[in-house]
Scaffold this motif. Structure first.
Motif, PDB file in Angstrom:
ATOM      1  N   LYS A 232      27.923  16.036   3.784  1.00 14.90           N
ATOM      2  CA  LYS A 232      27.819  17.089   4.857  1.00 14.90           C
ATOM      3  C   LYS A 232      28.434  16.256   6.098  1.00 14.90           C
ATOM      4  O   LYS A 232      27.980  15.039   6.607  1.00 14.90           O
ATOM      5  CB  LYS A 232      26.557  17.221   5.087  1.00 14.90           C
ATOM      6  CG  LYS A 232      26.195  18.400   6.050  1.00 14.90           C
ATOM      7  CD  LYS A 232      26.685  19.663   5.225  1.00 14.90           C
ATOM      8  CE  LYS A 232      26.406  20.857   6.125  1.00 14.90           C
ATOM      9  NZ  LYS A 232      27.037  22.244   5.765  1.00 14.90           N
ATOM     10  N   GLY A 233      29.416  16.573   6.777  1.00 16.47           N
ATOM     11  CA  GLY A 233      30.121  15.995   8.090  1.00 16.47           C
ATOM     12  C   GLY A 233      31.126  15.037   7.941  1.00 16.47           C
ATOM     13  O   GLY A 233      31.477  14.308   8.830  1.00 16.47           O
ATOM     14  N   LYS A 234      31.332  14.711   6.527  1.00 19.43           N
ATOM     15  CA  LYS A 234      32.209  13.404   6.385  1.00 19.43           C
ATOM     16  C   LYS A 234      33.494  13.696   5.746  1.00 19.43           C
ATOM     17  O   LYS A 234      33.739  14.807   5.450  1.00 19.43           O
ATOM     18  CB  LYS A 234      31.507  12.382   5.467  1.00 19.43           C
ATOM     19  CG  LYS A 234      30.005  12.044   5.711  1.00 19.43           C
ATOM     20  CD  LYS A 234      29.435  11.058   4.414  1.00 19.43           C
ATOM     21  CE  LYS A 234      28.262  10.446   5.013  1.00 19.43           C
ATOM     22  NZ  LYS A 234      27.085  11.248   5.262  1.00 19.43           N
ATOM     23  N   THR A 235      34.244  12.675   6.256  1.00 21.93           N
ATOM     24  CA  THR A 235      35.478  12.814   5.747  1.00 21.93           C
ATOM     25  C   THR A 235      35.969  11.725   4.908  1.00 21.93           C
ATOM     26  O   THR A 235      35.677  10.686   5.118  1.00 21.93           O
ATOM     27  CB  THR A 235      36.729  12.869   6.752  1.00 21.93           C
ATOM     28  OG1 THR A 235      36.197  13.865   7.735  1.00 21.93           O
ATOM     29  CG2 THR A 235      38.025  13.229   6.417  1.00 21.93           C
ATOM     30  N   PHE A 236      36.852  11.934   3.973  1.00 21.77           N
ATOM     31  CA  PHE A 236      37.075  10.836   2.627  1.00 21.77           C
ATOM     32  C   PHE A 236      38.760  10.690   2.658  1.00 21.77           C
ATOM     33  O   PHE A 236      39.265  11.833   2.347  1.00 21.77           O
ATOM     34  CB  PHE A 236      36.473  11.293   1.517  1.00 21.77           C
ATOM     35  CG  PHE A 236      34.884  11.601   1.483  1.00 21.77           C
ATOM     36  CD1 PHE A 236      34.233  10.363   1.177  1.00 21.77           C
ATOM     37  CD2 PHE A 236      34.586  12.675   1.754  1.00 21.77           C
ATOM     38  CE1 PHE A 236      32.707  10.744   1.404  1.00 21.77           C
ATOM     39  CE2 PHE A 236      32.955  12.998   1.819  1.00 21.77           C
ATOM     40  CZ  PHE A 236      32.098  11.680   1.574  1.00 21.77           C
ATOM     41  N   LEU A 237      39.127   9.639   2.508  1.00 22.05           N
ATOM     42  CA  LEU A 237      40.543   9.054   2.278  1.00 22.05           C
ATOM     43  C   LEU A 237      40.672   8.110   1.091  1.00 22.05           C
ATOM     44  O   LEU A 237      39.799   7.142   0.920  1.00 22.05           O
ATOM     45  CB  LEU A 237      41.119   8.209   3.514  1.00 22.05           C
ATOM     46  CG  LEU A 237      42.364   7.697   3.588  1.00 22.05           C
ATOM     47  CD1 LEU A 237      43.475   8.872   3.117  1.00 22.05           C
ATOM     48  CD2 LEU A 237      42.675   6.869   4.626  1.00 22.05           C
ATOM     49  N   ILE A 238      41.323   8.834   0.235  1.00 24.01           N
ATOM     50  CA  ILE A 238      41.618   8.062  -1.259  1.00 24.01           C
ATOM     51  C   ILE A 238      42.992   7.943  -1.229  1.00 24.01           C
ATOM     52  O   ILE A 238      43.934   8.499  -1.311  1.00 24.01           O
ATOM     53  CB  ILE A 238      41.072   9.069  -2.246  1.00 24.01           C
ATOM     54  CG1 ILE A 238      39.758   9.738  -2.252  1.00 24.01           C
ATOM     55  CG2 ILE A 238      41.224   8.290  -3.683  1.00 24.01           C
ATOM     56  CD1 ILE A 238      39.307  10.815  -3.109  1.00 24.01           C
TER      57      ILE A 238
ATOM     58  N   HIS B 127      44.718  11.290  -0.965  1.00 23.24           N
ATOM     59  CA  HIS B 127      43.931  12.585  -0.897  1.00 23.24           C
ATOM     60  C   HIS B 127      42.998  12.284   0.631  1.00 23.24           C
ATOM     61  O   HIS B 127      42.412  11.300   0.594  1.00 23.24           O
ATOM     62  CB  HIS B 127      43.072  12.823  -2.209  1.00 23.24           C
ATOM     63  CG  HIS B 127      43.819  13.368  -3.107  1.00 23.24           C
ATOM     64  ND1 HIS B 127      43.411  13.857  -4.269  1.00 23.24           N
ATOM     65  CD2 HIS B 127      45.174  13.509  -3.210  1.00 23.24           C
ATOM     66  CE1 HIS B 127      44.294  14.212  -5.187  1.00 23.24           C
ATOM     67  NE2 HIS B 127      45.405  14.134  -4.544  1.00 23.24           N
ATOM     68  N   ILE B 128      43.009  13.710   1.123  1.00 24.84           N
ATOM     69  CA  ILE B 128      41.725  13.586   2.238  1.00 24.84           C
ATOM     70  C   ILE B 128      40.870  14.949   2.070  1.00 24.84           C
ATOM     71  O   ILE B 128      41.146  15.833   2.134  1.00 24.84           O
ATOM     72  CB  ILE B 128      42.644  13.985   3.753  1.00 24.84           C
ATOM     73  CG1 ILE B 128      43.867  12.658   4.006  1.00 24.84           C
ATOM     74  CG2 ILE B 128      41.455  13.835   4.972  1.00 24.84           C
ATOM     75  CD1 ILE B 128      44.906  13.215   4.751  1.00 24.84           C
ATOM     76  N   VAL B 129      39.658  14.451   1.681  1.00 27.13           N
ATOM     77  CA  VAL B 129      38.698  15.320   1.449  1.00 27.13           C
ATOM     78  C   VAL B 129      37.783  15.468   2.602  1.00 27.13           C
ATOM     79  O   VAL B 129      37.423  14.511   3.233  1.00 27.13           O
ATOM     80  CB  VAL B 129      38.021  14.925   0.258  1.00 27.13           C
ATOM     81  CG1 VAL B 129      36.584  15.999  -0.225  1.00 27.13           C
ATOM     82  CG2 VAL B 129      38.841  14.710  -0.972  1.00 27.13           C
ATOM     83  N   TYR B 130      37.308  16.628   3.120  1.00 28.81           N
ATOM     84  CA  TYR B 130      36.721  16.854   4.322  1.00 28.81           C
ATOM     85  C   TYR B 130      35.647  18.085   3.861  1.00 28.81           C
ATOM     86  O   TYR B 130      35.797  18.826   3.153  1.00 28.81           O
ATOM     87  CB  TYR B 130      37.665  17.330   5.368  1.00 28.81           C
ATOM     88  CG  TYR B 130      38.444  18.619   5.129  1.00 28.81           C
ATOM     89  CD1 TYR B 130      37.931  19.813   5.870  1.00 28.81           C
ATOM     90  CD2 TYR B 130      39.776  18.505   4.295  1.00 28.81           C
ATOM     91  CE1 TYR B 130      38.734  21.012   5.348  1.00 28.81           C
ATOM     92  CE2 TYR B 130      40.466  19.663   4.275  1.00 28.81           C
ATOM     93  CZ  TYR B 130      40.049  20.865   4.668  1.00 28.81           C
ATOM     94  OH  TYR B 130      41.022  21.977   4.441  1.00 28.81           O
ATOM     95  N   ASP B 131      34.751  17.999   5.102  1.00 28.57           N
ATOM     96  CA  ASP B 131      33.527  18.953   5.011  1.00 28.57           C
ATOM     97  C   ASP B 131      34.315  20.260   5.615  1.00 28.57           C
ATOM     98  O   ASP B 131      34.504  20.318   6.817  1.00 28.57           O
ATOM     99  CB  ASP B 131      32.262  18.686   5.498  1.00 28.57           C
ATOM    100  CG  ASP B 131      31.324  19.548   5.621  1.00 28.57           C
ATOM    101  OD1 ASP B 131      31.587  20.573   5.242  1.00 28.57           O
ATOM    102  OD2 ASP B 131      30.056  19.430   6.445  1.00 28.57           O
ATOM    103  N   LYS B 132      34.424  21.635   5.173  1.00 27.18           N
ATOM    104  CA  LYS B 132      34.889  22.967   5.447  1.00 27.18           C
ATOM    105  C   LYS B 132      33.979  23.396   6.758  1.00 27.18           C
ATOM    106  O   LYS B 132      34.742  23.906   7.496  1.00 27.18           O
ATOM    107  CB  LYS B 132      35.327  23.946   4.682  1.00 27.18           C
ATOM    108  CG  LYS B 132      36.354  23.460   3.372  1.00 27.18           C
ATOM    109  CD  LYS B 132      36.084  24.826   2.513  1.00 27.18           C
ATOM    110  CE  LYS B 132      37.321  24.483   1.530  1.00 27.18           C
ATOM    111  NZ  LYS B 132      37.164  25.384   0.305  1.00 27.18           N
ATOM    112  N   SER B 133      32.849  22.758   6.822  1.00 30.31           N
ATOM    113  CA  SER B 133      31.724  23.547   7.618  1.00 30.31           C
ATOM    114  C   SER B 133      31.785  22.789   8.904  1.00 30.31           C
ATOM    115  O   SER B 133      31.112  23.138   9.857  1.00 30.31           O
ATOM    116  CB  SER B 133      30.372  23.512   7.168  1.00 30.31           C
ATOM    117  OG  SER B 133      30.053  22.606   6.750  1.00 30.31           O
TER     118      SER B 133
END
Length: 412
Positions: A70-76, A287-293
């Motif tokens: 929740k509320g986080k962004t991830f860089l792979i 890859h950049i994964v993010y919380d849509k909300s």
């Protein structure tokens, strides 16, 4: 899917954490169970452990994210195997940007039973002749051997090879006059620390080409169940006339086919030799994964996506090469290229007493590559070569082999 990915191994990640994380701890998250992440200096951004020092990671996206994301962004970094259906991502509370960054190249060897088989089906007859000639000339001029160090290996032998490895890299990139990130002290110390225990575990390997007991080409590789990753490779530039780069690849293919390895992976980045030897091209993605909300997470993800897209554009325009040359120039004096010419000689040049020269000494190091070119051109052996000073002021030397003698003038 990469089975038993060495970059997800406990050894690789523990040494990486020791060198780059300090007191920080890596954590796992539901959406990518086989990856671990650490919190970066940017609030809310988590980056995969191993970062850009892996040679390719894979993961399966799990759409059932929990409150931990929740509320986080991830860089792979450096994703090379990602087959998750788009529907899984579409129906997830997490969004994903995938940004292409580097080309990758590999050889699929499963259909070939030997080096000769691969070469006969890949190269024209004229090319095969040239490649075999390089190898034959090298073996005619030096005492050449090839060894793959994997499993049992003494620390003393390992340290000696790694010291030679670094020296060859410094020499190679000094000649090219570009900076090389592998030689950054922090990065190099990590490679040296992690490779030895992984070699003992048979998750890494050192391929070494020797002249007598001296390494003249070294490749650090990592091993999965069926894949050899060519991670860092270098050859002694003094042997350039013998095309050591091609000979090294021939040795790797020969070793892989004899030991039932299906894939030889040249890893990320474009080089001409990769296009010549590989039979499959693929792409590395970030890859950049993010919380849509989360508005903050969406903005950060889009900013990262735009930044990496810009870097890729600049890379495609080859501006990164200009930057590497500029950073090298800032740290080093400009190296003058060596200009020389061979001269025909007769008995008049050898009637007087000439001073013998040891071209292995540092003050005569510029002669080494010239002497090896002489060996290549005239099919002479190093043991039969003698070098003499003809005129110190004029910078002329005499090279005498078993069947040929020739003069050399350095234009300085």
């Amino acid at each position: 899917m990469i089975k038993s990915n060495p970059f997800n191994s406990t050894t690789f990640l523990s040494f990486w954490s020791k060198h780059f994380l300090g007191d920080k701890k890596a954590s796992t998250f539901n959406f990518a169970k086989n990856l671990s992440f650490y919190e970066s200096k940017i609030p809310g951004l988590h980056i995969n452990a191993g970062k850009n020092l892996t040679k390719g990671v894979h993961y399966e996206f799990d759409p059932k994210s929990g409150k931990e994301e929740k509320g986080k962004t991830f860089l792979i970094y450096d994703v090379i195997d990602f087959a998750t259906p788009k529907e899984n991502i579409k129906n997830s509370p997490l969004g994903l940007y995938s940004v292409k960054q580097y080309p990758g190249f590999l050889i699929e060897l499963g259909d070939y039973n030997s080096l000769d088989d691969y070469m006969s089906k890949t190269f024209k007859k004229s090319s095969r002749y040239k490649l075999r000639k390089y190898k034959k000339r090298l073996e005619e001029s030096f005492h050449i051997s090839f060894k793959a160090h994997c499993g049992e290996m003494s620390k003393e032998e390992y340290d000696a090879i790694f010291d030679s490895f670094r020296n060859l890299l410094e020499k190679r990139f000094g000649e090219k006059q570009i900076s090389n990130n592998n030689l950054d002290p922090e990065e190099w110390n990590f490679y040296k620390d992690v490779a030895y225990p992984m070699i003992l575990e048979k998750k890494a390997i050192l391929f070494v080409l020797y002249n007598n007991n001296e390494p003249i080409s070294v490749t650090l590789g990592y091993l999965s169940d069926n894949r050899v990753f060519d991670a860092i490779t270098v050859f002694d530039i003094d042997y350039a006339k013998f095309h050591l780069g091609s000979i090294k690849i021939m040795n790797l293919i020969d070793w892989c086919t004899k030991n039932d390895w299906d894939i030889l992976d040249f890893s990320k980045g474009y080089f001409d030799y990769k296009t010549r030897w590989s039979n499959k091209k693929f792409d590395f993605h970030y890859h950049i994964v993010y919380d849509k909300s989360s508005f903050k997470s969406r903005v950060l993800a889009y900013t990262l996506k735009s930044l990496f897209a810009l870097k890729q554009y600049l890379r495609e325009k080859k501006l990164n090469e200009t930057l590497h040359r500029f950073t090298y120039a800032l740290k080093n004096k400009k190296k003058e290229s060596l200009d020389y010419q061979f001269l025909e000689v007769d008995d008049r040049h050898t009637q007087k007493e000439l001073a013998p020269i040891d071209f292995n000494l540092s003050e005569h190091s510029s002669l080494k590559g010239i002497c090896y070119e002489f060996l290549y051109l005239h099919q002479e052996h190093l043991e039969n070569l003698n070098v003499f000073m003809m005129d110190e002021t004029d910078k002329t030397f005499l090279l005498v082999g078993q069947n040929k003698k020739i003069g050399v003038k350095l234009n300085v």
